[in-house]
Structures are given as structure tokens and as C-alpha cells.
Design an enzyme around this catalytic site. Sequence first.
Site, PDB file in Angstrom:
ATOM      1  N   THR A 210       1.617 -10.743  -4.151  1.00  0.00           N
ATOM      2  CA  THR A 210       2.861 -11.375  -3.717  1.00  0.00           C
ATOM      3  C   THR A 210       3.323 -12.489  -4.651  1.00  0.00           C
ATOM      4  O   THR A 210       4.391 -13.053  -4.445  1.00  0.00           O
ATOM      5  CB  THR A 210       2.704 -11.938  -2.297  1.00  0.00           C
ATOM      6  OG1 THR A 210       1.528 -12.756  -2.237  1.00  0.00           O
ATOM      7  CG2 THR A 210       2.573 -10.810  -1.281  1.00  0.00           C
ATOM      8  N   GLY A 211       2.518 -12.834  -5.666  1.00  0.00           N
ATOM      9  CA  GLY A 211       2.979 -13.793  -6.666  1.00  0.00           C
ATOM     10  C   GLY A 211       2.384 -15.173  -6.554  1.00  0.00           C
ATOM     11  O   GLY A 211       2.983 -16.140  -7.020  1.00  0.00           O
ATOM     12  N   GLU A 430       4.094  20.469   7.105  1.00  0.00           N
ATOM     13  CA  GLU A 430       5.000  19.405   6.673  1.00  0.00           C
ATOM     14  C   GLU A 430       6.323  19.459   7.424  1.00  0.00           C
ATOM     15  O   GLU A 430       6.882  18.417   7.787  1.00  0.00           O
ATOM     16  CB  GLU A 430       5.240  19.485   5.164  1.00  0.00           C
ATOM     17  CG  GLU A 430       3.995  19.282   4.314  1.00  0.00           C
ATOM     18  CD  GLU A 430       3.333  17.942   4.563  1.00  0.00           C
ATOM     19  OE1 GLU A 430       4.031  16.978   4.925  1.00  0.00           O
ATOM     20  OE2 GLU A 430       2.101  17.854   4.408  1.00  0.00           O
TER      21      GLU A 430
END
Length: 619
Positions: A210-211, A430
Site C-alpha cells: 500500500t506504499g 464456467e
Amino acid sequence: MSRLPSAGSKLSPRQSWTLAYAVVATLLLFWLQGVLQGQASTETVPYSQFEQALAEGRITEVAISDQTLVGRLKEPVGNKSLWLTVRVEPDLAAWLDAYKVPYSRVIERTWLRDLLSWVLPSLVFFGLWFFLIRRMVNQQGAGSFLNIGKSHAKVYVMRHTGVTFADVAGVDEAKQELMEVVEFLKHPADFARLGAHTPKGVLLVGPPGTGKTLLAKAVAGEAGVAFFSMSGSEFVELFVGVGAARVRDLFEQARKTAPAIIFIDELDALGRARGAFPGWGGHDEKEQTLNQLLAEMDGFDSASGVIILAATNRPEILDPALLRAGRFDRQVLVDKPDKKGRLDILNVHAQKVTLDPQLSLDAVAAITPGFTGADLANLVNEAAIVATRRQAGSVTLADFTAAVERIVAGLEKRSRVLNPQERLAVAHHEMGHVLVALALPDSDTVHKVSIVARGIGALGYTIQRPSEDRYLMTQDELQRKICVLLGGRAAEKLVFGHTSTGAADDLSKATQIAREMVMRYGMDEELGCVSHDSQRALPYAMADNPFTPPHPVSEATQQKLDAAIAALLANNLQRATRILTTNRAVLARCAQALLKAETLDADALKALTTDLVQESAGA
């Protein structure tokens, strides 16, 4: 071990006397050598002159050694009573006598060569041994014994990091908090005017990617003060007490260069709660290091201009003493960005790539909920790689979509060839997910479905992304998620009459959601609003201990929990089966289209499911 005085330091009286004694002794030695050489009574002469003196009877006696002859003169010449010469071979001497020229033999002095012949190999051997031992010690983590207690922190100043707050996006609140810290360091008088003081410590908390480290580098770039950066694991060494010594040395360096910032990355490696594993031992070194850190944080004055900055993604295992007021005064959450934050981050990273003029990064931000700053940086790079691979002139939305699939689902494995029966089963599986998702009201948007194998074990995939950021989930929304996850298994059972191993991952995720609904969120009417989540019921310091026994519940309650989870899964499987039974024709048509095209996007699915019968909102 004695140490030489450093440059600029003053000598003690004892050191001064020793130095003067060495100088005087050296001068006396040279003087004595000159006197002795001047009083020597021996003179070295050519062999021809020595031979002529013998013939003339001027020498009374001769002393013979291996290479020299020393003759005593009857009458001294000057102050010399002895003549020394080097012998020459008799045949050579007779030949030279015929020419009436003086001659003598010179002994080649090889002492320097002989000395180097054994000194140089010794020096080479010692140097190689020292290099290998030093390298081995460093690899084992012991380092130099003279510097073992020294801090290994990297010191940065403003021009070295290359990162400022302009390079940080998507975490505006955290950036604002740290900008205030920078202002504390730059203008302390402005805050002291009303009695405010600089906070001692700021803890950056948030998920990985997240920095947090980027924010710390931005603080270093903006503050223009000494910035000491060190990882929490670098304090722990092979020898007991080294970590505590490094903590002391780090704070001592910071005080000398104040104002300064100390940044400790991965604080959980150093500040893990004491006593988290009682009875297991082996934590003396870590606990000593943590105790020293606590003491240092208490021991320095905030007015000294030293601020501690730390980052962790596991705050729940930190020691409570670290988090009390007076140590880490502020805890700044650096969370995953919202849509606006993702757009800001994309704008920062997209400056390095060539984008298509028609591309809107807002659309990219919309399909990337849950992505962190590191994920978005990787996404931009992957999209540029996809565009380069197809020889395009710019990066388009399709490239970003392919990059999202690459990150979320994994790498395409077209080499994994399935037999026709397996492809048919995967296609119905799917499409079971897709039709259940499309039939349920307010379900997340289906972006793409494919039967191309991706990743390690996925034979097909369905990409279903929320249209907006969500922070709360209702009971109905969680049940819809379970129903969509079980749609693939329901389709296999409905069409083929049996199930396969392809639903293993779906079952795991559905079971986890059902377990959290019952045990953590209290969403079962019979059990009531009671939390039975054993891990979150542990004491604070014991939350990371995997050997702690589970939260005690009675056997009857455990049976009720198991029955509630099984009933929740069974009800949603029946719900998915009912939806697919109603839309059996749509399922067959869509499965055949998927077998032919292998991949269908949202527009193609919308065209194929115009007659899909949706479930009513109250069902």
C-alpha cells in the site's frame, strides 16, 4: 588489542614519552653506526692490487674465508692496517695479469631477492586467508568483530531518495499526517508557540503493497534532514546482545545529527509481543533488543528533533508497550485505495508509458477494486508488456484488461490440451457460475468467462468484479457469493449427473464464507449473535501462537456450528440448481458458444442471455 590514536585526537603523556624515546633511539643508532664505520681498520681493494702487494712482500699474513682474503699490512696505509679482497679463479687471474690492468671480483648481493622469495608468498597466503575468513564471517552474519555492535542503518538526505510527496498518490490522509511531521522538523518554533511538541513516533500500518515504505522515502525527500533507514530484521544477529547494541548505536548517531528521522521497516520482526510463545524459549536476544528499543524511545527528549518512523503490516502481533502513548504517539493507517485513489495512482505510473488517446484510466480504476499501489504499478507495467508484445503503438483498455486477467487468474496455458469430454465439462462449469451470477439480483458484474487454462490448476475462469468499492457485506450478499461459487458444481450435477474435482477451489472459498457467517458474524438464527471465532478470541499477546488451543465450545455447540455451515452450503447449492434448471436451454446454448469461442466478454454474454429468467428479489 591496542588502537592507534585517531586523526585530530590529543596524545596522552605516556604516548608522547614513547614517541620521543623512539625518535631519539633511532638517531643514536644512526650516529653510532657512522662512528663505527669511520673507525674501521679494514679497506677493500681490487684483487690485482692485493696480488701485487703479496708479490712485493708488503703483507705479513693472510686470513682465508670461503670468498674473501684478508691480509695484514706490514706498514699501515693511512689508518688502514687490513686489506680485504674477493678471490678470483687462478686461471682467470693469470690471464688478466698479462694485460697489466687492475681487476677484482664483485659478489652479487641477492639478499633482497632471497628475502622476497619467502616474504611475498607468505603475504599472498595471508591475504587470501584473511579475505576468505572475512567473507565467510560476513556471510554467516557475524560481521567484523570490531563493528559488530554498530548500526547498519542507511543514511539518506534529501537529494538521495529521489522521492517526494508528489510521487505518492492514493493515500491522502496518511500523506497529510506525514507532511505535518515534516513541518514539525522544519519549523519547530511554530508548533512550540502554543506548547505543542513533536510526536516521538509514527507507526504506519496497512496491508502489504500500500506504499508504507514509499511514504517513508517521501518523508526523507521532503524533510531535508538525516534519514536513518533500517529493517527490523537487521537488528537481530548471531550473538546475544548485538541487537541491543545496534539500537543504542542507532539512536546515538541520530542524536548527534539531529534533527533526524529513524525509519524501521518491518517493525514486527523486532517488536513481536513478548511472551507470545511461553515455555518455548529462544527469544532472549529479540526480547533484549525490544527492551532496548523501548528504553531508547523513553530516554530521548522529543525536543531533540529525532522522530521514529516505523512500518508494519502485522500490528496485531506487536508488543503493547510499543503502542502506548509516549512511544508511537500516532498510528497512521495506509489502507488499500478507493476508486479515486486508484485513479490517482494510475495517473502517476501511467506517465512512464504511452497511452491510447481514447483510453480512460477511470475505466481501469473501475475494474481494479482491491488492488494496492504495488498491484497497480505492476498492472501498468504488464499492460505495457502486452501492448509491446502485439507491436502496438500505445496501450489500450484491452491491454489493461488482459493484464488484469494475467494478475488475477494467472498466465494462459494454451499448451494444456483437454480432451473433448473435459472441455465440455469445463464449459458447463464456467457457464454455471456466469448464469447464476446474472440471474441473481444485485450480483457483481461478470466481465469475462473463458475455458483457456490459466495459472497452476485453473482449467477455466470467470472474472466477476464489483462495480464499486464495498466496505460492508450484508447476509444476502454473502449468500449470493456462495451461490455463485456453487453454480459450477450445480451445472455439472444437472447436466452430467455427477460432479468432478474441478469445483475444489470453489468449495473451499464457499465453505470459508459460510464458516465466517456462522462463527464470526453471528448470522445463524438458531445460534444467535454469538462469535465463535477462536483466533480472534485469543489474548492480544497470544494472537500469533499457532499452538494455542481453540476457543472452548461444548460438543453440542460444535455440532450445531457444523450443521449450520452444512445447511448454509446445501441451501445455496439447491438455489443455484433451481436457477440453472429454469434456464437449462440458455445453459446449453451458452456452453456451446463458449466451446466454440473459448472466451466470451460481457457484451457477448449479454447477447446470449437475453431470455435468461432471473430470480425474484424476495426468493
